[in-house]
Write an enzyme that holds these catalytic residues in place. Sequence first.
Site, PDB file in Angstrom:
ATOM      1  N   SER A 115       0.841  -1.186   0.000  1.00 40.97           N
ATOM      2  CA  SER A 115       0.000   0.000   0.000  1.00 40.97           C
ATOM      3  C   SER A 115       0.881   1.242   0.000  1.00 40.97           C
ATOM      4  O   SER A 115       1.712   1.419  -0.884  1.00 40.97           O
ATOM      5  CB  SER A 115      -0.960  -0.037   1.206  1.00 40.97           C
ATOM      6  OG  SER A 115      -1.949   0.959   1.092  1.00 40.97           O
ATOM      7  N   GLU A 204      -1.555  -2.854  -8.493  1.00 39.98           N
ATOM      8  CA  GLU A 204      -2.799  -3.155  -7.775  1.00 39.98           C
ATOM      9  C   GLU A 204      -3.300  -1.848  -7.184  1.00 39.98           C
ATOM     10  O   GLU A 204      -2.546  -0.884  -7.075  1.00 39.98           O
ATOM     11  CB  GLU A 204      -2.570  -4.217  -6.685  1.00 39.98           C
ATOM     12  CG  GLU A 204      -1.482  -3.919  -5.687  1.00 39.98           C
ATOM     13  CD  GLU A 204      -1.923  -3.066  -4.494  1.00 39.98           C
ATOM     14  OE1 GLU A 204      -3.141  -2.827  -4.334  1.00 39.98           O
ATOM     15  OE2 GLU A 204      -1.053  -2.620  -3.749  1.00 39.98           O
ATOM     16  N   HIS A 274      -4.801  -5.137  -1.885  1.00 40.15           N
ATOM     17  CA  HIS A 274      -5.737  -4.824  -0.813  1.00 40.15           C
ATOM     18  C   HIS A 274      -6.822  -5.898  -0.721  1.00 40.15           C
ATOM     19  O   HIS A 274      -7.939  -5.743  -1.230  1.00 40.15           O
ATOM     20  CB  HIS A 274      -6.336  -3.431  -1.030  1.00 40.15           C
ATOM     21  CG  HIS A 274      -5.347  -2.334  -0.815  1.00 40.15           C
ATOM     22  ND1 HIS A 274      -4.358  -2.045  -1.730  1.00 40.15           N
ATOM     23  CD2 HIS A 274      -5.176  -1.472   0.225  1.00 40.15           C
ATOM     24  CE1 HIS A 274      -3.615  -1.044  -1.271  1.00 40.15           C
ATOM     25  NE2 HIS A 274      -4.096  -0.685  -0.094  1.00 40.15           N
TER      26      HIS A 274
END
Length: 303
Positions: A115, A204, A274
Amino acid sequence: MTGATPPLPARLTPGDRVVVLSPSSWPEERRHLDDLLAALASWGLRPELSAHVEDRRGYMAGTVADRLTDLHEALRDPGVRALVASRGGCGAIRLVHGLDGDLLRRDPKPLVGYSDITALHQVWRRAGVPVVHGAVHGAHQDLVRRQLLEGATTTVHRDPGALTAGLTTTGTAAGVLVGGNLEMLARTVGVVDVSWEGCLLLVEANRAAGLGTVDRALSQLRLSGALDGLTGVVVGSFEEFAGYADRGWTVLDTLHDLLDDLGVPVLGGIGTGHLDDPVPVPLGVPAVLDADAGRLDVQPLVR
């Protein structure tokens, strides 16, 4: 990357020290830290908390100076063999210009996180040091153990039921696997000087906003030239976009529109990012994308 590529980090052994720190946001519940420490200890490692791991300054884990201090102390200490981010969140990009990459080159140590931690992964990429795009939690946490302590290779198979599975084309491609969270990759363009030429790119994203987030980020990477010379694209989780549409388009339409004409093999449906149980994937090491077989094979990140 600049300069000679350092050797791979040494694989961890029982008794090695590992520092848990918070380069982005602070862990919202102490039990999350306790679970992380317990997992690392169960591997025979000696986990330690950095001095500012639970600091709070707005949504960030303390000041830039304090978070950099934690990173530099872990990188300077020869007894520390890996760094693990307590979580993502926001704020890691503030650290990239203050982070001393020479420390990484002198004593390579992997960084585990994803992230917002993607911003720091670009600093590791610039230094030529592999990382793990993932976390020590969920059903795949033992894979992180095998990646760090056993030098395991990582094979991830396409999930036919995943939102991005239909992006898969045909063909094979090889190259060093780079990438991470799409928004953070775009944010670091012009901030951290790295090259992805000849590489496989993993992307992603989570849905913090609408399709414009994906469009702007991928467009920025394209227009900056960052995607020039890629050998292939691996598409991780965009599951938070499931059921979402904007004026008739879904996230798959946006991804097709910005990836198809790159002319390289694309492998979608890879379960990293995620998710409740994300698959941890090493970055900065050679990998092979086989779109026909629906699999990604990644070499060890430690020697």
